[in-house]
Design a protein around this motif. Structure first.
Motif, short mmCIF file in Angstrom:
data_model
loop_
_atom_site.label_atom_id
_atom_site.label_comp_id
_atom_site.label_asym_id
_atom_site.label_seq_id
_atom_site.Cartn_x
_atom_site.Cartn_y
_atom_site.Cartn_z
N ALA A 1 0.49 -1.19 -0.52
CA ALA A 1 -0.44 -0.13 -0.27
C ALA A 1 1.06 1.78 -0.12
O ALA A 1 0.62 2.33 -0.18
N TRP A 2 1.93 1.35 0.59
CA TRP A 2 2.64 2.17 0.79
C TRP A 2 3.44 2.41 -0.10
O TRP A 2 4.02 3.60 -0.82
N ILE A 3 3.87 1.28 -1.24
CA ILE A 3 4.40 1.19 -2.65
C ILE A 3 3.76 2.30 -3.37
O ILE A 3 4.28 3.47 -4.06
N ILE A 4 2.54 1.63 -3.79
CA ILE A 4 1.63 2.71 -4.86
C ILE A 4 1.02 3.96 -3.98
O ILE A 4 0.99 4.82 -4.75
N GLY A 5 0.66 4.46 -2.62
CA GLY A 5 0.52 6.00 -1.79
C GLY A 5 1.42 6.76 -3.09
O GLY A 5 0.91 7.29 -2.89
N LEU B 1 -3.31 17.92 -9.92
CA LEU B 1 -2.66 16.76 -10.72
C LEU B 1 -3.34 15.31 -9.56
O LEU B 1 -4.12 14.47 -9.58
N LEU B 2 -2.90 16.27 -8.27
CA LEU B 2 -2.65 15.54 -6.94
C LEU B 2 -3.89 14.55 -6.34
O LEU B 2 -4.76 13.93 -6.43
N ALA B 3 -5.28 15.94 -6.56
CA ALA B 3 -6.73 15.78 -6.36
C ALA B 3 -7.02 14.59 -7.47
O ALA B 3 -7.84 14.13 -7.50
N ALA B 4 -7.09 14.41 -8.98
CA ALA B 4 -6.71 14.03 -9.63
C ALA B 4 -6.48 11.98 -9.44
O ALA B 4 -7.48 11.49 -9.11
N GLY B 5 -5.14 11.92 -8.83
CA GLY B 5 -4.50 10.96 -8.42
C GLY B 5 -5.39 10.25 -6.86
O GLY B 5 -5.71 8.91 -7.23
N PHE C 1 -8.28 11.14 -6.23
CA PHE C 1 -9.26 10.45 -6.26
C PHE C 1 -9.76 8.98 -7.25
O PHE C 1 -10.61 7.57 -6.81
N VAL C 2 -8.29 8.77 -7.87
CA VAL C 2 -8.63 7.05 -9.06
C VAL C 2 -7.64 6.45 -8.03
O VAL C 2 -8.63 4.67 -8.06
N ILE C 3 -7.43 6.40 -7.02
CA ILE C 3 -6.45 5.48 -6.01
C ILE C 3 -7.99 5.02 -4.97
O ILE C 3 -8.01 4.14 -4.35
N VAL C 4 -8.58 6.42 -4.36
CA VAL C 4 -9.23 5.77 -3.07
C VAL C 4 -10.62 5.12 -4.01
O VAL C 4 -11.00 4.56 -3.27
N VAL C 5 -10.61 5.80 -4.88
CA VAL C 5 -11.87 4.86 -5.91
C VAL C 5 -11.52 3.04 -6.32
O VAL C 5 -12.61 1.93 -6.23
N GLY C 6 -10.10 3.51 -6.79
CA GLY C 6 -10.03 1.30 -7.13
C GLY C 6 -8.86 1.02 -6.37
O GLY C 6 -8.51 -0.18 -6.83
N ALA C 7 -9.19 1.65 -4.98
CA ALA C 7 -7.86 0.94 -4.72
C ALA C 7 -8.41 -0.62 -4.49
O ALA C 7 -6.83 -1.87 -4.77
N PRO D 1 -5.71 -12.04 -3.09
CA PRO D 1 -6.76 -12.10 -3.15
C PRO D 1 -6.19 -10.40 -0.88
O PRO D 1 -7.01 -9.72 -0.78
N GLY D 2 -5.36 -10.99 -0.80
CA GLY D 2 -5.25 -10.62 0.57
C GLY D 2 -4.55 -9.50 0.30
O GLY D 2 -5.36 -8.77 1.57
N TYR D 3 -4.09 -8.62 -0.20
CA TYR D 3 -3.68 -7.36 -0.06
C TYR D 3 -4.53 -6.88 -0.50
O TYR D 3 -5.47 -5.40 0.12
N ALA D 4 -5.86 -7.45 -1.35
CA ALA D 4 -7.15 -6.05 -2.03
C ALA D 4 -7.93 -6.81 0.01
O ALA D 4 -9.12 -5.17 0.28
N GLU D 5 -7.98 -7.59 0.79
CA GLU D 5 -8.31 -7.64 1.52
C GLU D 5 -8.21 -7.10 2.89
O GLU D 5 -8.62 -5.97 3.92
N HIS D 6 -6.80 -6.71 3.06
CA HIS D 6 -6.81 -6.22 4.00
C HIS D 6 -5.66 -4.88 3.84
O HIS D 6 -5.99 -4.37 4.77
N ALA D 7 -5.19 -4.79 2.96
CA ALA D 7 -4.75 -3.61 2.76
C ALA D 7 -5.63 -2.30 1.81
O ALA D 7 -4.85 -1.35 1.56
N THR D 8 -6.87 -2.36 1.79
CA THR D 8 -7.44 -1.16 0.48
C THR D 8 -7.72 -0.15 1.87
O THR D 8 -7.11 1.43 1.32
N THR D 9 -8.05 -0.18 3.12
CA THR D 9 -8.67 0.98 3.49
C THR D 9 -6.84 1.57 4.15
O THR D 9 -7.05 3.20 3.28
N VAL D 10 -5.98 1.15 4.20
CA VAL D 10 -4.62 1.85 4.74
C VAL D 10 -4.12 2.50 2.83
O VAL D 10 -4.06 3.66 2.94
N LEU D 11 -4.39 2.29 2.02
CA LEU D 11 -4.11 2.50 0.95
C LEU D 11 -4.90 4.24 0.45
O LEU D 11 -4.35 4.96 0.22
N ARG D 12 -6.10 4.03 1.31
CA ARG D 12 -7.06 4.96 1.00
C ARG D 12 -7.05 6.15 1.60
O ARG D 12 -6.57 6.94 1.20
#
Length: 454
Positions: free
Chosen positions: A293-297, A336-340, A342-348, A357-368
């Motif tokens: 999640a940190w790598i992406i965020g 630019l940041l606002a658009a980025g 939005f994409v990550i919060v919606v598409g996390a 599946p483990g990453y989607a289940e446990h890291a979605t809230t952290v990434l947002r």
């Protein structure tokens, strides 16, 4: 319109330039460069910031592919331990590089005929110091990070030390290319680094090497260093020395470097110690979830950081435009940041599902949460760069100390209560607490500078 020297000379030379054997290839390259130059903004501040941001996005995109393969070719424990080891290496490299990356961005544009000497001296000092601190860390692994005890193996320990020293030079070469207005080359060397990582990672997986992630990272660094420094020392530096033969030594150079380094240690500690806190508090699996999640965020943080680097380079040349440039970066980066975000919060969930599946289940809230934290980080980062250009180094250090203490303190408090989500909450709260007074009292730091900033 600002354009690189190569593009301008190629346009003047016309399509007939070059020998019959190479003229066609040169014309094609010239056409591509000219096309890219027309697509980018004409203002140097925004143009160079865009190119640096593109470089970060390319590096992050290909880097995500690297971690995508890693999560499929290695088990979660190996991924968590490897990322924690790399986080430690990055922290040690940033300790060892003495923040000479920002130092080069700030002073290389006005170094004139001393450019090569200043660059090579920075390489030597930072590589030696980072190697030393890496050796000390490996010796103290049983005390500092017992889960990384595999680094005590002689071969892996040597690889870790070499990778730490190499990453130090990797960071400095990016700073040098930025300072010399060669951001396009930063994109190229990041692509070389990313491609080499993936190829070496595949080799490690085929050979069933559990430490393949760490080994591939180290090997790719050396490939990138060879390519980038050949271009830097053979082309960029000689060109800059010819065009800027005169140089003046800025006053209080060492005191500036010392203060900037002190502040950078706290900033990088905030960036790199949280994965180790997660590892020690919650174990390797949850460390893997937070790390990805940190790598992406962190990509969003890098976009702002790159625009700030462009800001400092341009202010060195035009100090009277500091406020204009600062406001321009705030407005442009904010959009630019606002658009980025939005994409990550919606598409996390869908982004993380690519890694399992483990990453989607446990890291979605952290990434947002990390994506949302990038918004107040914009104000923090621009303030630090504006104050750095104005030589207000006490405030530069103070802001970074405040961020570090808040991030690490809140993480330590919240991880046992909220689990891995606590790290994301800590980042968002810390950034907001630092940004709020900067917004309220913005007239105290975003003010015109008097005299030269060189």
């Amino acid at each position: 319109m600002y354009a690189s020297r190569d593009v301008r000379e190629a346009e003047r030379a016309g399509p007939a330039a070059g020998t019959p054997a190479t003229g066609g290839r040169r014309s094609a390259v010239t056409a591509v460069r000219a096309g890219v130059a027309r697509m980018l903004p004409s203002e140097p501040l925004v143009r160079n910031g865009h190119l640096l941001a593109i470089g970060s996005l390319v590096n992050a995109g290909v880097g995500s592919i690297f971690w995508l393969f890693a999560t499929h070719w290695y088990d979660d424990e190996d991924v968590g331990l490897s990322y924690s080891a790399l986080s430690a290496s990055l922290l040690l490299a940033n300790i060892g590089q003495l923040n000479l990356n920002d130092f080069l961005i700030r002073f290389l544009p006005c170094s004139g005929r001393h450019t090569r000497k200043l660059l090579l001296a920075s390489y030597a000092v930072s590589a030696a110091w980072s190697a030393l601190v890496a050796v000390v860390f490996v010796a103290l692994v049983p005390v500092l990070a017992p889960d990384l005890d595999f680094l005590r193996h002689p071969a892996l320990g040597a690889c870790f030390v070499a990778a730490t020293a190499a990453y130090t030079i990797f960071v400095l070469q990016d700073g040098a290319l930025t300072a010399l207005r060669r951001p396009g080359w930063v994109i190229a060397e990041n692509m070389v680094f990313a491609a080499a990582k993936i190829l070496l990672l595949a080799g490690g997986a085929l050979l069933a090497v559990r430490s393949g992630i760490l080994v591939s990272w180290a090997g790719a660094l050396f490939v990138s260093l060879l390519v980038a420094n050949y271009l830097l020392l053979r082309r960029a530096v000689p060109s800059h020395e010819r065009d800027n033969p005169e140089s003046a030594r800025p006053p209080r150079l060492l005191s500036y470097a010392a203060a900037d380094y002190a502040g950078s240690l706290f900033r990088m500690a905030a960036y790199t110690l949280v994965p180790l806190l997660v590892l020690n508090s919650l174990g390797p699996d949850q460390s893997a979830w937070f790390s990805l999640a940190w790598i992406i965020g962190y990509v969003l943080f890098l976009v702002v950081r790159n625009m700030g680097s462009s800001l400092v380079v341009e202010v060195v040349r035009r100090p009277e435009r500091l406020v204009d440039h600062g406001l321009r970066v705030l407005r442009h980066s904010g959009t630019l940041l606002a658009a980025g975000v939005f994409v990550i919060v919606v598409g996390a969930p869908w982004i993380l599902a690519l890694f399992g599946p483990g990453y989607a289940e446990h890291a979605t809230t952290v990434l947002r949460l990390l994506a949302l934290a990038a918004l107040p980080n914009l104000l923090f980062s621009v303030a630090v760069d504006v104050l750095r250009a104005r030589r207000r180094m006490r405030l530069v250090v103070g802001l970074q100390v405040a961020l570090c203490v808040l991030v690490l303190g809140l993480s330590w408090l919240l991880l046992p209560v909220l689990g891995v989500t606590g790290a994301g909450v800590a980042w968002l709260l810390a950034e907001c607490l630092v940004a709020a007074p900067l917004l309220i009292w913005r007239s105290r730091w975003l003010v015109p500078t008097s005299g030269s900033t060189s």
